[in-house]
Design an enzyme around this catalytic site. Structure first.
Site, PDB file in Angstrom:
ATOM      1  N   MET A 119       0.808  -1.212   0.000  1.00  0.00           N
ATOM      2  CA  MET A 119       0.000   0.000   0.000  1.00  0.00           C
ATOM      3  C   MET A 119       0.851   1.276   0.000  1.00  0.00           C
ATOM      4  SD  MET A 119      -2.935  -1.290  -0.245  1.00  0.00           S
ATOM      5  CE  MET A 119      -4.086   0.035   0.084  1.00  0.00           C
ATOM      6  N   HIS A 138      -4.538  -5.658  -8.567  1.00  0.00           N
ATOM      7  CA  HIS A 138      -5.479  -4.604  -8.160  1.00  0.00           C
ATOM      8  C   HIS A 138      -6.902  -5.176  -8.208  1.00  0.00           C
ATOM      9  CE1 HIS A 138      -6.938  -0.528  -7.616  1.00  0.00           C
ATOM     10  NE2 HIS A 138      -7.852  -0.787  -8.538  1.00  0.00           N
TER      11      HIS A 138
HETATM   12  C1  GRF Z   1      -5.843  -7.492  -2.751  1.00  0.00           C
HETATM   13  O1  GRF Z   1      -7.231  -7.347  -2.902  1.00  0.00           O
HETATM   14  C2  GRF Z   1      -5.106  -6.785  -3.849  1.00  0.00           C
HETATM   15  O2  GRF Z   1      -5.821  -6.712  -5.037  1.00  0.00           O
HETATM   16  C3  GRF Z   1      -4.920  -5.398  -3.284  1.00  0.00           C
HETATM   17  O3  GRF Z   1      -4.675  -5.604  -1.919  1.00  0.00           O
HETATM   18  C4  GRF Z   1      -5.321  -6.809  -1.497  1.00  0.00           C
HETATM   19  C5  GRF Z   1      -4.270  -7.633  -0.803  1.00  0.00           C
HETATM   20  O4  GRF Z   1      -4.840  -8.760  -0.188  1.00  0.00           O
HETATM   21  N1  GRF Z   1      -3.843  -4.705  -3.968  1.00  0.00           N
HETATM   22  P1  GRF Z   1      -3.919  -9.827   0.540  1.00  0.00           P
HETATM   23  O5  GRF Z   1      -3.084  -9.100   1.565  1.00  0.00           O
HETATM   24  O6  GRF Z   1      -3.073 -10.499  -0.493  1.00  0.00           O
HETATM   25  O7  GRF Z   1      -4.869 -10.785   1.200  1.00  0.00           O
END
Ligand code: GRF
Length: 224
Positions: A119, A138
């Site tokens: 993030m 994404h």
């Molecule tokens: C996912 O939905 C991805 O698309 C977004 O962040 C989320 C990460 O989920 N960029 P996780 O930590 O892999 O469970």
């Protein structure tokens, strides 16, 4: 081995899938991955499982996370994969954070950077260091709903179908060339949580396949 059939089972928009590329991926030396993640790490886990079952010819050299106690660090520990905390709050510039990431990624001999819920905005510094070898996932069908709260954006827009996208990383957020997408219909009564759960399921199908495809494509291009 990942193939067209497993792709269609996960409702992948599969026009870009080429068996030549997948074969080239499986013939090459294992990809050395570095995963960047901020949260739960379910995509990291899906990639690790695809490697364990030999669907993906790769190894995860290191996981870098930026939030103390992030779920991904526990998942990595359970799998015996090194996980290193790099807290972005300790850096005054994004470029400094990226320099720290590069140093760890190089120490662990990483070739491909896999952003799985990372993030933070990345800078040109990181993109140049791993040019053409950085992927992100994404939770929308890009170019619709880039940026934060993509699942909520899709719900609020009353679209019938959303999904997820794996794309190459470029400086502009969520705008790099698309590698693979999967569609997820929105159901009546969906909440952000219920919809995101179904999107996650598709993410776990397509991310390992997209990594293999991007790598295989680079192998094929290198021999032209
Ligand atoms: C996912 O939905 C991805 O698309 C977004 O962040 C989320 C990460 O989920 N960029 P996780 O930590 O892999 O469970």
């Amino acid at each position: 081995m990942l193939d067209r059939q497993s792709a269609s089972q996960s409702s992948v928009v599969a026009s870009l899938i080429s068996n030549d590329c997948l074969n080239a991926h499986h013939r090459a030396s294992p990809m050395r991955l570095g995963v960047l993640a901020s949260g739960t790490g379910s995509n990291f886990q899906a990639i690790a499982e695809a490697i364990a079952s030999r669907q993906l010819n790769a190894s995860i050299q290191v996981v870098i996370y930026n939030n103390v106690g992030a779920g991904v660090s526990h998942r990595a520990a359970a799998l015996g994969i090194p996980a290193i905390l790099v807290d972005h709050r300790e850096f005054s510039h994004r470029e400094q954070l990226d320099e720290a990431l590069i140093s760890i990624l190089h120490q662990h001999h990483v070739e491909w950077v896999i952003m799985a819920g990372w993030m933070r905005r990345v800078t040109d510094v990181l993109i140049r260091a791993f040019s053409g070898r950085m992927l992100n996932i994404h939770p929308s069908l890009l170019p619709s709903f880039p940026g934060i709260r993509a699942v909520e954006q899709a719900l609020n827009a009353n679209v019938a179908i959303t999904g997820c996208t794996v794309h190459e990383v470029v400086l502009e957020v969520d705008q790099g060339p698309i590698v693979m997408q999967a569609a997820v219909p929105i159901e009546s009564g969906d909440t952000v949580e219920s919809l995101h759960r179904r999107i996650h399921t598709q993410e776990h199908h397509i991310y390992p396949l997209a990594i293999a495809l991007a790598h295989g494509r680079s192998q094929v291009e290198a021999t032209r």
